[in-house]
Design a protein around this motif. Structure first.
Motif, PDB file in Angstrom:
ATOM      1  N   LEU A  39       0.822  -1.210   0.000  1.00 53.87           N
ATOM      2  CA  LEU A  39       0.000   0.000   0.000  1.00 53.87           C
ATOM      3  C   LEU A  39       0.858   1.263   0.000  1.00 53.87           C
ATOM      4  CD1 LEU A  39      -2.811  -1.029   2.510  1.00 53.87           C
ATOM      5  CD2 LEU A  39      -2.956  -0.899   0.023  1.00 53.87           C
ATOM      6  N   SER A  40       1.881   1.287   0.840  1.00 54.75           N
ATOM      7  CA  SER A  40       2.736   2.480   0.932  1.00 54.75           C
ATOM      8  C   SER A  40       3.453   2.763  -0.378  1.00 54.75           C
ATOM      9  CB  SER A  40       3.767   2.304   2.044  1.00 54.75           C
ATOM     10  OG  SER A  40       3.143   2.139   3.280  1.00 54.75           O
ATOM     11  N   ILE A  41       4.035   1.734  -0.951  1.00 57.25           N
ATOM     12  CA  ILE A  41       4.788   1.938  -2.189  1.00 57.25           C
ATOM     13  C   ILE A  41       3.854   2.297  -3.341  1.00 57.25           C
ATOM     14  CG2 ILE A  41       6.221   0.767  -3.907  1.00 57.25           C
ATOM     15  CD1 ILE A  41       7.538  -0.657  -1.494  1.00 57.25           C
ATOM     16  N   SER A  42       2.685   1.716  -3.371  1.00 55.96           N
ATOM     17  CA  SER A  42       1.722   2.080  -4.413  1.00 55.96           C
ATOM     18  C   SER A  42       1.355   3.560  -4.322  1.00 55.96           C
ATOM     19  CB  SER A  42       0.461   1.226  -4.285  1.00 55.96           C
ATOM     20  OG  SER A  42       0.758  -0.122  -4.498  1.00 55.96           O
ATOM     21  N   ALA A  43       1.111   4.040  -3.109  1.00 49.24           N
ATOM     22  CA  ALA A  43       0.760   5.451  -2.933  1.00 49.24           C
ATOM     23  C   ALA A  43       1.939   6.352  -3.288  1.00 49.24           C
ATOM     24  CB  ALA A  43       0.315   5.711  -1.492  1.00 49.24           C
ATOM     25  N   LEU A  44       3.136   5.986  -2.866  1.00 44.71           N
ATOM     26  CA  LEU A  44       4.313   6.799  -3.183  1.00 44.71           C
ATOM     27  C   LEU A  44       4.584   6.838  -4.690  1.00 44.71           C
ATOM     28  CD1 LEU A  44       6.670   5.754  -0.249  1.00 44.71           C
ATOM     29  CD2 LEU A  44       5.453   7.925  -0.534  1.00 44.71           C
ATOM     30  N   CYS A  45       4.383   5.707  -5.355  1.00 47.06           N
ATOM     31  CA  CYS A  45       4.554   5.680  -6.818  1.00 47.06           C
ATOM     32  C   CYS A  45       3.488   6.526  -7.506  1.00 47.06           C
ATOM     33  CB  CYS A  45       4.512   4.247  -7.338  1.00 47.06           C
ATOM     34  SG  CYS A  45       6.010   3.321  -6.956  1.00 47.06           S
ATOM     35  N   ALA A  46       2.278   6.510  -6.974  1.00 48.91           N
ATOM     36  CA  ALA A  46       1.226   7.348  -7.544  1.00 48.91           C
ATOM     37  C   ALA A  46       1.603   8.823  -7.441  1.00 48.91           C
ATOM     38  CB  ALA A  46      -0.103   7.090  -6.830  1.00 48.91           C
ATOM     39  N   PHE A  47       2.129   9.239  -6.287  1.00 45.33           N
ATOM     40  CA  PHE A  47       2.567  10.624  -6.134  1.00 45.33           C
ATOM     41  C   PHE A  47       3.733  10.940  -7.064  1.00 45.33           C
ATOM     42  CE2 PHE A  47       0.787  10.326  -1.670  1.00 45.33           C
ATOM     43  CZ  PHE A  47      -0.304  11.116  -1.941  1.00 45.33           C
ATOM     44  N   LEU A  48       4.681  10.031  -7.157  1.00 45.18           N
ATOM     45  CA  LEU A  48       5.858  10.243  -8.000  1.00 45.18           C
ATOM     46  C   LEU A  48       5.464  10.439  -9.461  1.00 45.18           C
ATOM     47  CD1 LEU A  48       8.993  10.131  -8.521  1.00 45.18           C
ATOM     48  CD2 LEU A  48       8.636   7.687  -8.894  1.00 45.18           C
ATOM     49  N   PHE A  49       4.664   9.524  -9.980  1.00 41.81           N
ATOM     50  CA  PHE A  49       4.306   9.597 -11.394  1.00 41.81           C
ATOM     51  C   PHE A  49       3.295  10.695 -11.689  1.00 41.81           C
ATOM     52  CE2 PHE A  49       6.441   5.517 -11.308  1.00 41.81           C
ATOM     53  CZ  PHE A  49       7.237   5.643 -12.430  1.00 41.81           C
ATOM     54  N   GLU A  50       2.501  11.080 -10.713  1.00 41.23           N
ATOM     55  CA  GLU A  50       1.629  12.248 -10.896  1.00 41.23           C
ATOM     56  C   GLU A  50       2.479  13.511 -10.996  1.00 41.23           C
ATOM     57  OE1 GLU A  50      -1.677  14.606 -11.449  1.00 41.23           O
ATOM     58  OE2 GLU A  50      -1.480  12.429 -11.577  1.00 41.23           O
ATOM     59  N   GLY A  51       3.531  13.568 -10.168  1.00 37.71           N
ATOM     60  CA  GLY A  51       4.453  14.699 -10.252  1.00 37.71           C
ATOM     61  C   GLY A  51       5.156  14.774 -11.594  1.00 37.71           C
ATOM     62  N   LEU A  52       5.556  13.622 -12.113  1.00 43.22           N
ATOM     63  CA  LEU A  52       6.186  13.595 -13.440  1.00 43.22           C
ATOM     64  C   LEU A  52       5.222  14.053 -14.522  1.00 43.22           C
ATOM     65  CD1 LEU A  52       8.231  10.265 -13.260  1.00 43.22           C
ATOM     66  CD2 LEU A  52       9.117  12.600 -13.218  1.00 43.22           C
ATOM     67  N   THR A  53       3.972  13.655 -14.399  1.00 40.07           N
ATOM     68  CA  THR A  53       2.963  14.075 -15.373  1.00 40.07           C
ATOM     69  C   THR A  53       2.747  15.581 -15.301  1.00 40.07           C
ATOM     70  OG1 THR A  53       1.865  11.939 -15.266  1.00 40.07           O
ATOM     71  CG2 THR A  53       0.567  13.757 -16.122  1.00 40.07           C
ATOM     72  N   MET A  54       2.720  16.117 -14.091  1.00 40.55           N
ATOM     73  CA  MET A  54       2.552  17.569 -13.946  1.00 40.55           C
ATOM     74  C   MET A  54       3.763  18.322 -14.495  1.00 40.55           C
ATOM     75  SD  MET A  54       0.656  18.512 -10.450  1.00 40.55           S
ATOM     76  CE  MET A  54       0.635  17.158  -9.320  1.00 40.55           C
ATOM     77  N   ALA A  55       4.922  17.684 -14.469  1.00 37.31           N
ATOM     78  CA  ALA A  55       6.138  18.310 -15.010  1.00 37.31           C
ATOM     79  C   ALA A  55       6.205  18.198 -16.526  1.00 37.31           C
ATOM     80  CB  ALA A  55       7.372  17.673 -14.390  1.00 37.31           C
ATOM     81  N   GLY A  56       5.234  17.508 -17.116  1.00 36.31           N
ATOM     82  CA  GLY A  56       5.183  17.411 -18.568  1.00 36.31           C
ATOM     83  C   GLY A  56       5.829  16.157 -19.134  1.00 36.31           C
ATOM     84  N   ILE A  57       6.203  15.239 -18.296  1.00 38.04           N
ATOM     85  CA  ILE A  57       6.800  13.984 -18.765  1.00 38.04           C
ATOM     86  C   ILE A  57       5.683  12.966 -18.931  1.00 38.04           C
ATOM     87  CG2 ILE A  57       8.423  12.137 -18.215  1.00 38.04           C
ATOM     88  CD1 ILE A  57       9.937  14.218 -16.507  1.00 38.04           C
ATOM     89  N   HIS A  58       5.524  12.476 -20.140  1.00 33.04           N
ATOM     90  CA  HIS A  58       4.459  11.515 -20.426  1.00 33.04           C
ATOM     91  C   HIS A  58       5.063  10.141 -20.665  1.00 33.04           C
ATOM     92  CE1 HIS A  58       1.583  14.749 -20.578  1.00 33.04           C
ATOM     93  NE2 HIS A  58       2.436  15.427 -21.327  1.00 33.04           N
ATOM     94  N   TYR A  59       4.335   9.112 -20.292  1.00 34.10           N
ATOM     95  CA  TYR A  59       4.832   7.739 -20.346  1.00 34.10           C
ATOM     96  C   TYR A  59       3.622   6.813 -20.457  1.00 34.10           C
ATOM     97  CZ  TYR A  59       3.610   8.899 -15.604  1.00 34.10           C
ATOM     98  OH  TYR A  59       2.943   9.386 -14.527  1.00 34.10           O
ATOM     99  N   PRO A  60       3.833   5.611 -20.979  1.00 34.00           N
ATOM    100  CA  PRO A  60       2.724   4.646 -21.020  1.00 34.00           C
ATOM    101  C   PRO A  60       2.454   4.091 -19.622  1.00 34.00           C
ATOM    102  CG  PRO A  60       4.703   3.709 -21.993  1.00 34.00           C
ATOM    103  CD  PRO A  60       5.009   5.138 -21.683  1.00 34.00           C
ATOM    104  N   ILE A  61       1.279   3.573 -19.419  1.00 31.10           N
ATOM    105  CA  ILE A  61       0.849   3.081 -18.108  1.00 31.10           C
ATOM    106  C   ILE A  61       1.731   1.926 -17.605  1.00 31.10           C
ATOM    107  CG2 ILE A  61      -0.835   1.445 -18.994  1.00 31.10           C
ATOM    108  CD1 ILE A  61      -1.253   3.596 -15.859  1.00 31.10           C
ATOM    109  N   ILE A  62       2.373   1.223 -18.525  1.00 30.51           N
ATOM    110  CA  ILE A  62       3.208   0.091 -18.119  1.00 30.51           C
ATOM    111  C   ILE A  62       4.425   0.549 -17.311  1.00 30.51           C
ATOM    112  CG2 ILE A  62       4.601   0.012 -20.212  1.00 30.51           C
ATOM    113  CD1 ILE A  62       3.266  -3.060 -18.397  1.00 30.51           C
ATOM    114  N   VAL A  63       4.881   1.778 -17.508  1.00 30.58           N
ATOM    115  CA  VAL A  63       6.066   2.285 -16.796  1.00 30.58           C
ATOM    116  C   VAL A  63       5.809   2.396 -15.288  1.00 30.58           C
ATOM    117  CG1 VAL A  63       7.660   4.231 -16.575  1.00 30.58           C
ATOM    118  CG2 VAL A  63       7.012   3.406 -18.834  1.00 30.58           C
TER     119      VAL A  63
END
Length: 139
Positions: A53-77
């Motif tokens: 649960l913790s790592i899933s939430a931290l990864c969600a925050f990390l990749f949301e931050g990357l998306t807000m920074a303009g970095i796009h990636y496929p869902i598999i990443v």
């Protein structure tokens, strides 16, 4: 509002990890009794589920931050990244919690710098804060 689920999951994961660590610190299973099996199962399940649960939430925050920074990636990443990090963390956490559970409240097991870090050990990967003194008592 969209971050409520991730924050809730992060807090739940941290609490489950803390339950696992406190259980391992306070009780050593000695045999194959039903009670010992239940304590071991509780420790393992709460540790693994808490890390997941913790790592899933931290990864969600990390990749949301990357998306807000303009970095796009496929869902598999993010899915692959979370999968790999979760398995590595669970593996090392299980090794450390087994060492910790073998000798609860033993003075040879040192929690570096602060004894109150026992509760913080539920944070994924933080079981690395524990070191075991050599049997001769040297530091």
């Amino acid at each position: 509002m969209e971050y409520v689920y991730a924050v809730t999951v992060l807090i739940a994961g941290l609490l489950l990890g803390a339950v696992a660590v406190v259980t391992a610190l306070t009780y050593t299973p000695y045999g194959a009794s039903t009670f010992d099996t239940a304590i071991t199962a509780l420790t393992g399940i709460t540790l693994q589920l808490g890390n997941l649960l913790s790592i899933s939430a931290l990864c969600a925050f990390l990749f949301e931050g990357l998306t807000m920074a303009g970095i796009h990636y496929p869902i598999i990443v993010p899915a692959t990244f979370a999968y790999v990090v979760t398995h590595i963390t669970v593996y090392y956490s299980c090794l450390r919690i087994t060492d910790l559970q073998a000798e609860p409240l033993d003075p040879d097991i040192v929690i570096k710098h602060n004894p109150f870090r026992a509760l913080v050990l539920g944070v994924p990967g933080s079981l690395l804060l524990i070191r075991v003194r050599p049997p001769s008592g040297r530091r």
